[in-house]
Design a protein around this motif. Sequence first.
Motif, short mmCIF file in Angstrom:
data_model
loop_
_atom_site.label_atom_id
_atom_site.label_comp_id
_atom_site.label_asym_id
_atom_site.label_seq_id
_atom_site.Cartn_x
_atom_site.Cartn_y
_atom_site.Cartn_z
N ASN A 1 31.90 33.01 39.80
CA ASN A 1 31.74 33.79 41.02
C ASN A 1 32.13 32.90 42.20
N PHE A 2 33.14 33.29 42.94
CA PHE A 2 33.59 32.46 44.05
C PHE A 2 34.41 33.30 45.02
N ILE A 3 34.60 32.74 46.20
CA ILE A 3 35.56 33.25 47.18
C ILE A 3 36.54 32.12 47.46
N SER A 4 37.83 32.41 47.40
CA SER A 4 38.84 31.39 47.69
C SER A 4 39.96 32.01 48.51
N ILE A 5 40.20 31.49 49.70
CA ILE A 5 41.23 32.02 50.59
C ILE A 5 42.62 31.65 50.06
N GLN B 1 48.97 39.90 60.54
CA GLN B 1 48.84 38.93 59.46
C GLN B 1 48.03 39.54 58.32
N ASN B 2 48.47 39.27 57.11
CA ASN B 2 47.81 39.79 55.91
C ASN B 2 46.91 38.70 55.32
N ILE B 3 45.62 38.76 55.65
CA ILE B 3 44.64 37.80 55.14
C ILE B 3 44.39 38.11 53.67
N LYS B 4 44.46 37.09 52.81
CA LYS B 4 44.32 37.30 51.37
C LYS B 4 43.29 36.34 50.78
N TRP B 5 42.59 36.82 49.75
CA TRP B 5 41.63 35.98 49.05
C TRP B 5 41.49 36.43 47.61
N GLU B 6 40.91 35.55 46.79
CA GLU B 6 40.54 35.91 45.42
C GLU B 6 39.06 35.64 45.24
N SER B 7 38.43 36.31 44.25
CA SER B 7 36.97 36.25 44.18
C SER B 7 36.42 36.17 42.76
N GLY B 8 37.21 35.67 41.82
CA GLY B 8 36.69 35.46 40.47
C GLY B 8 36.12 36.74 39.87
N THR B 9 34.88 36.67 39.39
CA THR B 9 34.26 37.81 38.73
C THR B 9 33.42 38.67 39.69
N VAL B 10 33.49 38.41 40.99
CA VAL B 10 32.80 39.27 41.95
C VAL B 10 33.48 40.64 41.94
N PRO B 11 32.74 41.74 41.73
CA PRO B 11 33.36 43.07 41.58
C PRO B 11 34.14 43.50 42.82
N ALA B 12 35.16 44.31 42.59
CA ALA B 12 36.00 44.79 43.69
C ALA B 12 35.24 45.70 44.64
N ASP B 13 34.20 46.38 44.14
CA ASP B 13 33.45 47.29 45.02
C ASP B 13 32.33 46.57 45.78
N HIS B 14 32.21 45.26 45.58
CA HIS B 14 31.22 44.47 46.33
C HIS B 14 31.73 44.28 47.76
N LYS B 15 30.82 44.31 48.72
CA LYS B 15 31.21 44.15 50.12
C LYS B 15 31.25 42.67 50.52
N ILE B 16 32.32 42.31 51.23
CA ILE B 16 32.42 40.98 51.83
C ILE B 16 31.59 41.00 53.11
N ASP B 17 30.65 40.06 53.24
CA ASP B 17 29.75 40.06 54.40
C ASP B 17 30.52 39.92 55.71
N SER B 18 31.41 38.93 55.77
CA SER B 18 32.12 38.71 57.04
C SER B 18 33.42 37.95 56.80
N ILE B 19 34.39 38.27 57.64
CA ILE B 19 35.63 37.51 57.76
C ILE B 19 35.73 37.14 59.23
N LYS B 20 35.77 35.84 59.52
CA LYS B 20 35.77 35.43 60.92
C LYS B 20 36.73 34.28 61.17
N ASP C 1 38.67 43.81 48.21
CA ASP C 1 39.94 44.21 47.59
C ASP C 1 41.00 43.13 47.69
N GLY C 2 40.63 41.96 48.25
CA GLY C 2 41.54 40.82 48.24
C GLY C 2 42.48 40.71 49.41
N ALA C 3 42.45 41.67 50.35
CA ALA C 3 43.39 41.60 51.47
C ALA C 3 42.91 42.45 52.64
N GLU C 4 43.20 41.98 53.85
CA GLU C 4 42.96 42.74 55.08
C GLU C 4 44.06 42.40 56.07
N ASP C 5 44.64 43.44 56.70
CA ASP C 5 45.61 43.22 57.77
C ASP C 5 44.88 43.06 59.09
#
Length: 337
Positions: free
Chosen positions: A202-206, A221-240, A264-268
Amino acid sequence: LEFETLDGKIPVSVALVSSIGLKVIGHELGHNFGVAHSNSKECISCEPEEYGDWYSIMSSKGNTMHFNSAYKEAAGWPSNTITTTQGEYLLKPLEAQPIDGIQHIMLPLTDSYYSLNFRQPIDYDAGQSSKVYSGIFIYHVKELYGSPVSYLINYDQSDRRTPLLQVGKTFKGENLEDYEILLKSIDANGALVQIKPYKRTNFISIIYPKGDETWEIGSTQNIKWESGTVPADHKIDSIKLMKIDTISLKPPEEHILFIDTPNDGAEDWKVSLLPGVYQLEIKTTYDNEILRSKSNQFKIVSTTCIDTDGGLDYFKEGTVYKKLEALALEDLCGDGV
């Protein structure tokens, strides 16, 4: 500063102090021995608090306690140190004169290391809360200009005065490849520590930005990340974004871009902040763990700049030039005026 001696020039520094005593003299002598301030932070990627270590004369908390083990090592203080990646070890008090046994455990990371310390009420370390002697201290240590800089990890965030790993508790590092540290017991012989390497699932990696990029105001800009076994429907608390003050070294100025966004691994994001040096941080909580990732530093710049007499800068947004009078002292155009 440099000082001319018979052996050539040596670097020196000057401290202006308003009082003299053991705390002040010991602290300043520590700098002469080549050690930095003793700091703290709540996690490896968290912002540090300078002087935040309550348990060292190299902080500013008014005590005269011993250097931590990494600083004793740097100052040439005799101690028994081992570097390891796994095993079970009995950790002896750091205050004692060199004895049979281990007084300092170092766990290597990619560009830094963990330093494990055990304190007991011996000479200048006496008189503290009983908690201080019933756990181990975990420091994250980085080398800066050839000297170590230590950060006491605040394991128990509910009690900043005693941030120790207690008996029966396990510390898990936040890197993708890191360590599990279990304090099994403490008795008259020392602190029994078990160390295991582990790979986080379980991790977050930009992925983007990684650092050294240049983002133009108005661009998307297309911000991208990967998250290991964290489910896709889990909410990311914050991107700052955190704007770094590269001159005064004040705490970063935080700008929240997204809250409770899907994993979902990406935000514009359309770049709309003022020019400067920034870092991106993504954080979430999953399975009772705080997961976070932080990029290296990158720049936000104005797309088209024109200078006027007096150095006021403009940037172009669409077909409109906007004058940034509030930032007249900053060189937004990158030409030195």
